[in-house]
Design a protein around this motif. Sequence first.
Motif, mmCIF file in Angstrom:
data_model
loop_
_atom_site.group_PDB
_atom_site.id
_atom_site.type_symbol
_atom_site.label_atom_id
_atom_site.label_comp_id
_atom_site.label_asym_id
_atom_site.label_seq_id
_atom_site.Cartn_x
_atom_site.Cartn_y
_atom_site.Cartn_z
ATOM 1 N N GLY A 63 45.863 6.878 -87.722
ATOM 2 C CA GLY A 63 47.161 7.522 -87.866
ATOM 3 C C GLY A 63 47.907 7.498 -86.557
ATOM 4 N N ALA A 67 50.031 12.645 -86.253
ATOM 5 C CA ALA A 67 49.872 12.546 -87.710
ATOM 6 C C ALA A 67 48.930 13.601 -88.259
ATOM 7 C CB ALA A 67 49.368 11.153 -88.093
ATOM 8 N N LYS A 69 45.353 13.487 -87.418
ATOM 9 C CA LYS A 69 43.988 12.975 -87.549
ATOM 10 C C LYS A 69 42.982 13.776 -86.717
ATOM 11 C CE LYS A 69 44.672 9.206 -84.170
ATOM 12 N NZ LYS A 69 46.071 9.519 -83.831
ATOM 13 N N THR A 219 37.628 9.060 -85.288
ATOM 14 C CA THR A 219 39.070 8.805 -85.180
ATOM 15 C C THR A 219 39.265 7.617 -84.245
ATOM 16 O OG1 THR A 219 39.284 10.361 -83.333
ATOM 17 C CG2 THR A 219 39.688 11.222 -85.544
ATOM 18 N N ILE A 236 43.605 6.929 -93.682
ATOM 19 C CA ILE A 236 44.816 6.838 -92.873
ATOM 20 C C ILE A 236 45.713 8.036 -93.144
ATOM 21 C CG2 ILE A 236 46.789 5.398 -92.254
ATOM 22 C CD1 ILE A 236 45.227 2.987 -93.243
ATOM 23 N N VAL A 237 46.130 8.695 -92.052
ATOM 24 C CA VAL A 237 46.930 9.910 -92.130
ATOM 25 C C VAL A 237 48.316 9.641 -91.543
ATOM 26 C CG1 VAL A 237 47.041 12.354 -91.531
ATOM 27 C CG2 VAL A 237 44.827 11.254 -91.820
ATOM 28 N N ALA A 238 49.345 10.159 -92.200
ATOM 29 C CA ALA A 238 50.712 10.073 -91.695
ATOM 30 C C ALA A 238 51.445 11.355 -92.061
ATOM 31 C CB ALA A 238 51.439 8.863 -92.277
ATOM 32 N N CYS A 242 47.620 11.982 -96.590
ATOM 33 C CA CYS A 242 46.801 10.769 -96.660
ATOM 34 C C CYS A 242 47.611 9.669 -97.362
ATOM 35 C CB CYS A 242 45.512 11.038 -97.426
ATOM 36 S SG CYS A 242 44.468 9.580 -97.630
ATOM 37 N N LEU A 273 50.119 1.271 -89.141
ATOM 38 C CA LEU A 273 50.566 2.321 -88.227
ATOM 39 C C LEU A 273 52.080 2.269 -88.040
ATOM 40 C CD1 LEU A 273 47.747 2.324 -85.501
ATOM 41 C CD2 LEU A 273 48.142 3.987 -87.307
ATOM 42 N N ALA A 276 53.352 3.901 -91.093
ATOM 43 C CA ALA A 276 53.172 5.352 -91.002
ATOM 44 C C ALA A 276 54.172 5.988 -90.050
ATOM 45 C CB ALA A 276 51.747 5.677 -90.557
ATOM 46 N N SER A 277 54.657 5.220 -89.080
ATOM 47 C CA SER A 277 55.636 5.735 -88.125
ATOM 48 C C SER A 277 57.057 5.672 -88.654
ATOM 49 C CB SER A 277 55.548 4.943 -86.808
ATOM 50 O OG SER A 277 54.260 5.070 -86.241
ATOM 51 N N THR A 288 51.417 8.057 -100.448
ATOM 52 C CA THR A 288 50.650 9.283 -100.679
ATOM 53 C C THR A 288 50.391 9.484 -102.164
ATOM 54 O OG1 THR A 288 51.628 10.310 -98.715
ATOM 55 C CG2 THR A 288 50.616 11.779 -100.320
#
Length: 617
Positions: A63, A67, A69, A219, A236-238, A242, A273, A276-277, A288
């Motif tokens: 992430g 985010a 993580k 991580t 993966i976290v954003a 998830c 990534l 996610a950004s 999600t």
Amino acid sequence: MQSVKFNEWNPGTSSTRKYQEGASFDLTFRNLSYTTGKGKKAKHILHQISGSFKSGHLTAILGPSGAGKTSLMNILAGLKKSGIEGRVDVNGAKRKFKTFRKQSAYVTQQDHLLKNLTVDEYMTAAAHLKLGNKVSDKEKKSTIEQILKTLGLTNTQKTRVKCLSGGECKRLSIGLELIDNPAILFLDEPTSGLDSSSTLQCVALLREIARSGRTVVATIHQPSSRLLDHFDHLYIVASGSCIYQGPPGSLVPYLKTVNLNCPSYTNPADFVLDVASGEYGDVLPQLTSGIKNGRIIYEDPSIPPLATPSHNRQGDVCEDANEDDVEKMKNKENRLTYATPFHTQVSVLLERTWRSIWREKMLTQVRFTTHILFGIFFGLLYQAVGNDAAFTLNNAGMLYFNLIFIVFTSVMPTVVTFPLERKVLIREHLNNWYSLKAYYLAKLLADIPFQIIFPTVYLVIVYFMTGQPLSLQRFSMLLCITIFTSLVGQGIGLVVGAVFDIQSAAFMAPTFAIPFLLFAGFFINFKSIPSYMNWMTYVSFFRYGFEGSMLAIYDYDRPPLDCSEPYCHFRFPQKFLEKFDMAHSSYSICVFGMVVYFVVMRVAGYFLLRFKVKSVR
């Protein structure tokens, strides 16, 4: 690096052993939310995310910065306990923290290690603490040798930690937690600060550990495509949600389901990534929703699934519990929290702490040299003033500055070193190595000899060079006060060092001492202090130290002093004590006051340290 089957380790059959060989655990979490602050300052970090980490798999949490993580990792590892909603299960049973601490280990991003121990000494101490007394020394040594061989640290056994490379320190941090063969291993940024070769070696090691049936979760900030292939599972976290959970090979196909096509020859980790950004638009809600915020695992049908280790599996759903393991967990709930009894913890920690202090130049060589040099300096400055009535005020000043020197030489080394040791303590204590009481007691006992020897050496030099009365009784009384002053100073250092970081502690310690200096009775007589501030003299340890020093030298029917001038106003010692309002004071009360301070400072230091450790959660 050589591989090893970790589930074949057999450190013994002690009742303190965490697991039976082959036992492993799946970790699941549901609707997990995490909020910091309250009211208008509340900040929502995680938003009802779910997930599943299987035993036998190496899982990477990815992430962008912020985010969530690391927060997720800290919650799963049990490091954070407040502000959390949702549920964390181990093999389908609700996690119980006391049991979970014995099941898991957490390797932090920073390698907080005691720099003056050798690798072998560190591993041996960890083995004694984590495996218990029922495991023989031969079995402990065998376990250590096998771990060091696996980690590629065999040739560094006699090397001190401060001489290890970054990769070796990281492997040592992992090896220390592998001694008792934890079923669940958490690692926060294990590749941080390592070069590409060391990074691949580290992740390859983690994969071997996972293959033995352990649950390994790490991580990772920004893995290369080559590194990504070493992981079995990605989470993966954003923005606290998830956006993907599944095998690395299924990541690109999953992104295609929302029209996100990873360009050829592009690292999928870099691409996701960027997604996610927010660089590819507002697609996070779709991602999600696609995996229901982690409730399901995405697997591309065209990619063969990774084989799950046959042990400890009762079905295809990872939340299914192994009933035997769950029963074992329940039975362990009432057992001792630590593998070794309290006295063994103190013994091992005392030996380890003593080695660290003895090898730390500032705590030994520099302190010892400083006491000798300043003893000679004060002796030359106040030469032969102890028995001359013409210089009684000078002698009182010498006794007063003795206390200041002793206090600061005992406070500052503790203030500088203890905050660093505190980080080691937090890591080891939260990983269930030992109790806080055992650590604190060992810390106090290890430093007491130095707090006695150094002031004694200093006082012997000063006492005889300044011409104090040649009386064993008076010297012993002054030495008693001096040693207690040193011990109180160390206590102040522990209190300040337990709460603040090094920079703040170095400022707070001298500042903390200023009010006590003013109300000691040297700069201002007790009778001259305003009545509404008079109470402060009774809480000043400098008052008890200075008063006790003066009584030791001038009280108890000391005969008239010599006089090198035609008239000496303070030739009679009792008259000199009257000037400082000490003619009716009691040496016993001074000693009692110092003892009270000694006890209060150490008790306060313990509870402040305990609060600091708890506040980490």
